[in-house]
Scaffold this active site. Structure first.
Site, PDB file in Angstrom:
ATOM      1  N   SER A  15     -20.059   8.271  36.952  1.00 51.63           N
ATOM      2  CA  SER A  15     -18.701   8.522  36.452  1.00 51.63           C
ATOM      3  C   SER A  15     -18.450   9.997  36.151  1.00 51.63           C
ATOM      4  O   SER A  15     -17.409  10.546  36.513  1.00 51.63           O
ATOM      5  CB  SER A  15     -18.454   7.688  35.197  1.00 51.63           C
ATOM      6  N   GLU A  35     -25.864  11.444  46.270  1.00 52.31           N
ATOM      7  CA  GLU A  35     -26.169  10.236  45.502  1.00 52.31           C
ATOM      8  C   GLU A  35     -27.174   9.398  46.290  1.00 52.31           C
ATOM      9  O   GLU A  35     -26.908   8.999  47.422  1.00 52.31           O
ATOM     10  CB  GLU A  35     -24.896   9.427  45.245  1.00 52.31           C
ATOM     11  N   CYS A  43     -23.091   2.748  35.499  1.00 53.16           N
ATOM     12  CA  CYS A  43     -22.009   1.947  34.932  1.00 53.16           C
ATOM     13  C   CYS A  43     -21.441   0.961  35.942  1.00 53.16           C
ATOM     14  O   CYS A  43     -21.315  -0.234  35.664  1.00 53.16           O
ATOM     15  CB  CYS A  43     -20.901   2.849  34.406  1.00 53.16           C
ATOM     16  N   CYS A  48     -22.491  -1.176  32.917  1.00 50.99           N
ATOM     17  CA  CYS A  48     -21.316  -1.671  32.185  1.00 50.99           C
ATOM     18  C   CYS A  48     -20.515  -2.725  32.931  1.00 50.99           C
ATOM     19  O   CYS A  48     -20.199  -3.786  32.380  1.00 50.99           O
ATOM     20  CB  CYS A  48     -20.370  -0.517  31.849  1.00 50.99           C
ATOM     21  N   LYS A  51     -22.478  -6.036  33.984  1.00 48.76           N
ATOM     22  CA  LYS A  51     -22.887  -6.674  32.726  1.00 48.76           C
ATOM     23  C   LYS A  51     -21.706  -7.348  32.049  1.00 48.76           C
ATOM     24  O   LYS A  51     -21.817  -8.481  31.563  1.00 48.76           O
ATOM     25  CB  LYS A  51     -23.491  -5.635  31.790  1.00 48.76           C
ATOM     26  N   TYR A 179     -29.149  -2.335  22.290  1.00 50.11           N
ATOM     27  CA  TYR A 179     -27.923  -2.989  22.741  1.00 50.11           C
ATOM     28  C   TYR A 179     -28.117  -3.729  24.058  1.00 50.11           C
ATOM     29  O   TYR A 179     -27.546  -4.816  24.267  1.00 50.11           O
ATOM     30  CB  TYR A 179     -26.772  -1.981  22.836  1.00 50.11           C
ATOM     31  N   ILE A 180     -28.924  -3.200  24.975  1.00 54.68           N
ATOM     32  CA  ILE A 180     -29.143  -3.882  26.246  1.00 54.68           C
ATOM     33  C   ILE A 180     -29.879  -5.202  26.021  1.00 54.68           C
ATOM     34  O   ILE A 180     -29.511  -6.237  26.588  1.00 54.68           O
ATOM     35  CB  ILE A 180     -29.923  -2.974  27.219  1.00 54.68           C
ATOM     36  N   GLU A 183     -27.459  -7.687  24.321  1.00 50.81           N
ATOM     37  CA  GLU A 183     -26.419  -8.157  25.236  1.00 50.81           C
ATOM     38  C   GLU A 183     -26.968  -9.174  26.221  1.00 50.81           C
ATOM     39  O   GLU A 183     -26.371 -10.237  26.434  1.00 50.81           O
ATOM     40  CB  GLU A 183     -25.809  -6.963  25.982  1.00 50.81           C
ATOM     41  N   ARG A 206     -31.252  -0.807  16.039  1.00 52.99           N
ATOM     42  CA  ARG A 206     -31.591   0.386  15.260  1.00 52.99           C
ATOM     43  C   ARG A 206     -30.531   1.467  15.473  1.00 52.99           C
ATOM     44  O   ARG A 206     -30.081   1.716  16.572  1.00 52.99           O
ATOM     45  CB  ARG A 206     -32.962   0.914  15.690  1.00 52.99           C
ATOM     46  N   HIS A 438       0.394 -11.080  11.909  1.00 53.21           N
ATOM     47  CA  HIS A 438      -0.146 -12.385  11.518  1.00 53.21           C
ATOM     48  C   HIS A 438       0.288 -13.475  12.490  1.00 53.21           C
ATOM     49  O   HIS A 438       1.427 -13.459  12.960  1.00 53.21           O
ATOM     50  CB  HIS A 438       0.361 -12.725  10.112  1.00 53.21           C
ATOM     51  N   GLU A 443      -5.542  -8.197  11.689  1.00 52.12           N
ATOM     52  CA  GLU A 443      -4.765  -7.940  10.483  1.00 52.12           C
ATOM     53  C   GLU A 443      -5.650  -7.680   9.269  1.00 52.12           C
ATOM     54  O   GLU A 443      -5.250  -7.013   8.320  1.00 52.12           O
ATOM     55  CB  GLU A 443      -3.827  -9.110  10.193  1.00 52.12           C
TER      56      GLU A 443
END
Length: 460
Positions: A15, A35, A43, A48, A51, A179-180, A183, A206, A438, A443
């Site tokens: 990105s 590349e 990503c 991202c 996933k 997080y991986i 998830e 952590r 609401h 809220e």
């Protein structure tokens, strides 16, 4: 005529690299981009995007069950892994093609092969053996999964492998608490796998706010995930019925799939940075100043390879700031503070700003905490135990909001707007004066009361 083949050569079409390359080409600069994998980077190809589709797939299973409490006659349902897997990979290919087209349509030349440094102005394209020179070079090679070197590690997969499994295993063992790991534990559990998550620490996630760490632990258990703490793997052994993983506490766990989610490192191995005189940190991260410039005046780096704030939108902003600095002659340093982010556990997490320990370290006793804990209307009717947790951290006499932490459905969507509030330095009074919408989950962010006194949440 330029003394170089390119005004800018970008190594890595993720990105950040694509954004920088495209913007430079639009300015009329001669741009080359290399590349070695698919354009789009981690990503789009193996992070991202695929996933998030897996999370959607996992959520549908629970939604079908919940629908029965809302009067729907569901009938017999089943899940087909190849359908989801192949649909995701088709979309990944489409998006990757868009990234490549964006570069080429704007005049950049794309090389589908690995690039390595020969010197500070020269790049070697490994597959073809060709060399290219550039006045300015941008390193945007991202990060890569890391796993410990233990006996049998070849039997384990990492996150890059998780999207193209031949079949969905009955039992999954995930090693890690970041997080991986969290998830994918939620994904596999939601897809019907018997899921176990083992972490060497005593609390998941952590670096996040302590109360969020506690809440995500409860959420994992509500999702049927077995969690085991304070244990590290020492070996993996293949058996006739799967694998046996041993741990340093003497325990053993049998599984059909071992998923190592033990961290990521900057992707600089074999890049030849030493040939260009580019300095790196101990973990391999490219050292940069606030303008993303390396130790060499003509070489810059953006994104996860610098190990600053490892998020796709941050890499894009760093790439844009690089273009302003180098080609628009407007020195721009991207501000890495108060960046909103999300973790797509089930339910997801949205955070922005300081955690409570960080706020107390920075502001001492001049901190006020507001929080709430409740079950949403949707979960009440569905008879689900999962609750929403919200926390707002303020400092000073004006109670400036310096941190917001949410676990609950739609929290990534909510935190995007709340990130503007924290970035803009709004106060609790601004929140209090804002009328609630609401009935919504969001809220509660404008109706929160001070947290109950003497509640200790700062244990790491």
């Amino acid at each position: 005529m330029s003394d170089y083949d390119f005004d800018l050569f970008v190594i890595g079409a993720g990105s950040g690299g694509v954004r920088a390359g495209r913007l430079a080409a639009q300015l009329g600069k001669k741009v080359g981009v290399a590349e070695e994998s698919l354009p789009g980077g981690t990503c789009v190809v193996r992070g991202c995007v695929p996933k998030k589709y897996l999370v959607y797939g996992a959520d549908f299973g629970g939604a079908i069950k919940d629908a029965q409490k809302y009067g729907w006659n569901v009938g017999d349902v089943s899940f087909d892994w190849p359908t989801l897997r192949d649909s995701i990979q088709k979309e990944v290919s489409r998006l990757s093609g868009i990234y490549s087209t964006l570069l080429e349509k704007n005049g950049a030349e794309v090389f589908r092969e690995r690039a390595e440094f020969v010197d500070e102005h020269t790049i070697k394209l490994v597959k073809s053996g060709k060399t290219k020179t550039a006045k300015t070079i941008l390193i945007a090679t991202g990060g890569r999964p890391w796993a410990p070197e233990i006996p049998g590690i070849e039997h384990a997969i990492v996150s890059d492998d998780a999207f193209t499994l031949d079949e969905l295993p009955e039992r999954v063992l995930i090693i890690g608490g970041g997080y991986i790991a969290c998830e994918f534990a939620g994904i596999y559990s939601g897809l019907g796998c018997k899921t176990t998550q083992v972490y060497r620490g005593g609390r998941l996630l952590r670096g996040f706010d302590p109360e969020i760490r506690d809440e995500v632990g409860i959420a994992q258990e509500n999702n049927g995930i077995t969690t085991k703490f304070n244990a590290s793997p020492t070996g993996i052994k293949k058996t006739g019925g799967g694998f046996i993983v041993t741990f340093d506490d003497g325990s053993k766990i049998g599984t059909d799939l071992v998923f190592m989610a033990t961290g990521r490192k900057p992707n600089t191995n074999g890049l030849g940075l030493e040939n260009a005189g580019v300095e790196v940190a101990e973990n391999g991260a490219v050292k940069v100043d606030k303008y993303s410039k390396t130790s060499k005046a003509n070489i810059y780096a953006v994104g996860d390879v610098t190990d600053r704030v490892n998020l796709t939108p941050v890499a894009i902003r760093e790439g844009m700031a690089f273009i302003d600095t180098v080609f628009n002659k407007n020195k721009t340093a991207y501000d890495h503070t108060n960046v909103p982010s999300a973790v797509f556990t089930r339910p997801p997490i949205g955070v922005v700003g300081l955690t409570e320990p960080e706020a107390r370290e920075k502001h001492g006793d001049d901190v006020t905490i507001y929080s709430c804990h409740f079950r949403t209307m949707k979960n009440v009717l569905a008879e689900k135990p999962q609750r929403v947790f919200m926390k707002l951290i303020t400092t000073g006499e004006k109670e400036t909001v310096v941190g917001i932490h949410i676990l609950g459905d739609d929290s990534p969507e909510i935190i995007q707007a709340l990130g503007i509030c924290v970035k803009g330095g709004l106060t609790k009074e601004h929140f209090d004066k804002t009328c609630a919408v609401h009935p919504t989950t969001a809220e509660e962010i404008v109706t929160m009361k001070p947290r109950e006194p003497n509640k200790n949440t700062l244990v790491s």
